[in-house]
Design an enzyme around this catalytic site. Sequence first.
Site, PDB file in Angstrom:
ATOM      1  N   LEU A  26       0.681  -1.123  -0.093  1.00  0.00           N
ATOM      2  CA  LEU A  26      -0.039  -0.131   0.079  1.00  0.00           C
ATOM      3  C   LEU A  26       0.790   1.174   0.082  1.00  0.00           C
ATOM      4  O   LEU A  26       2.080   0.917   0.368  1.00  0.00           O
ATOM      5  CB  LEU A  26      -0.935   0.056   1.290  1.00  0.00           C
ATOM      6  CG  LEU A  26      -2.009  -1.287   1.133  1.00  0.00           C
ATOM      7  CD1 LEU A  26      -2.730  -1.181   2.626  1.00  0.00           C
ATOM      8  CD2 LEU A  26      -2.808  -1.118   0.010  1.00  0.00           C
ATOM      9  N   ALA A  29       4.062   1.985   2.481  1.00  0.00           N
ATOM     10  CA  ALA A  29       4.646   0.777   3.251  1.00  0.00           C
ATOM     11  C   ALA A  29       5.870   0.816   3.203  1.00  0.00           C
ATOM     12  O   ALA A  29       6.247   0.110   3.969  1.00  0.00           O
ATOM     13  CB  ALA A  29       3.729  -0.339   2.503  1.00  0.00           C
ATOM     14  N   GLY A  30       6.591   1.567   2.477  1.00  0.00           N
ATOM     15  CA  GLY A  30       8.117   1.531   2.287  1.00  0.00           C
ATOM     16  C   GLY A  30       8.600   0.817   1.154  1.00  0.00           C
ATOM     17  O   GLY A  30       9.868   0.550   1.239  1.00  0.00           O
ATOM     18  N   LYS A  31       7.884   0.728   0.204  1.00  0.00           N
ATOM     19  CA  LYS A  31       8.467  -0.011  -1.016  1.00  0.00           C
ATOM     20  C   LYS A  31       9.729   0.713  -1.513  1.00  0.00           C
ATOM     21  O   LYS A  31      10.833   0.211  -2.055  1.00  0.00           O
ATOM     22  CB  LYS A  31       7.284  -0.077  -2.309  1.00  0.00           C
ATOM     23  CG  LYS A  31       6.007  -0.929  -1.710  1.00  0.00           C
ATOM     24  CD  LYS A  31       4.954  -0.616  -2.842  1.00  0.00           C
ATOM     25  CE  LYS A  31       4.408   0.723  -2.789  1.00  0.00           C
ATOM     26  NZ  LYS A  31       3.774   1.374  -1.823  1.00  0.00           N
ATOM     27  N   SER A  32       9.576   2.103  -1.869  1.00  0.00           N
ATOM     28  CA  SER A  32      10.682   3.008  -2.253  1.00  0.00           C
ATOM     29  C   SER A  32      11.873   2.629  -1.435  1.00  0.00           C
ATOM     30  O   SER A  32      13.108   2.725  -1.975  1.00  0.00           O
ATOM     31  CB  SER A  32      10.265   4.446  -2.514  1.00  0.00           C
ATOM     32  OG  SER A  32       9.181   4.238  -3.311  1.00  0.00           O
ATOM     33  N   SER A  99       1.259  -1.906  -6.999  1.00  0.00           N
ATOM     34  CA  SER A  99       0.572  -2.770  -8.004  1.00  0.00           C
ATOM     35  C   SER A  99       0.904  -4.342  -7.829  1.00  0.00           C
ATOM     36  O   SER A  99       1.487  -4.679  -6.855  1.00  0.00           O
ATOM     37  CB  SER A  99       1.596  -2.520  -9.171  1.00  0.00           C
ATOM     38  OG  SER A  99       2.932  -2.725  -8.619  1.00  0.00           O
TER      39      SER A  99
END
Length: 125
Positions: A26, A29-32, A99
């Site tokens: 989401l 959430a810390g993806k980057s 995604s």
Amino acid sequence: NPGWPSSRRDIVERRMSGVCVWFTGLSGAGKSTLSQLVASRLRDLGLTVTVLDGDVVRTHLSQGLGFSKADRDTNVLRIGFVASEIVRHNGVVLCAAVSPYEDARPTISTATAKRISFRPTRRRL
């Protein structure tokens, strides 16, 4: 971690083709952050790494898209295409995007000539 490569040689010996790691989650959430940390570690090992951040791609490659399901799918398809080209040329690419919708995964695989395989893994940090 015994499974983490300790040198560029370890990585070269373990893989003969490009690789894509797709971070999902989401917003916020810390993806980057996680993808940048992994990229930094891989660069420390001497690898050239490309990070495709969903927000950055949306700003430059997908400018004008909104956040409807169709627009999100379009953005993810574009990220998937660019990632597949990097993988095809034996590169390392880390994708960080909200995604993809599960029903978009087959479309991404088809659009990328099945160069990227989605293997969902859920981990708690």
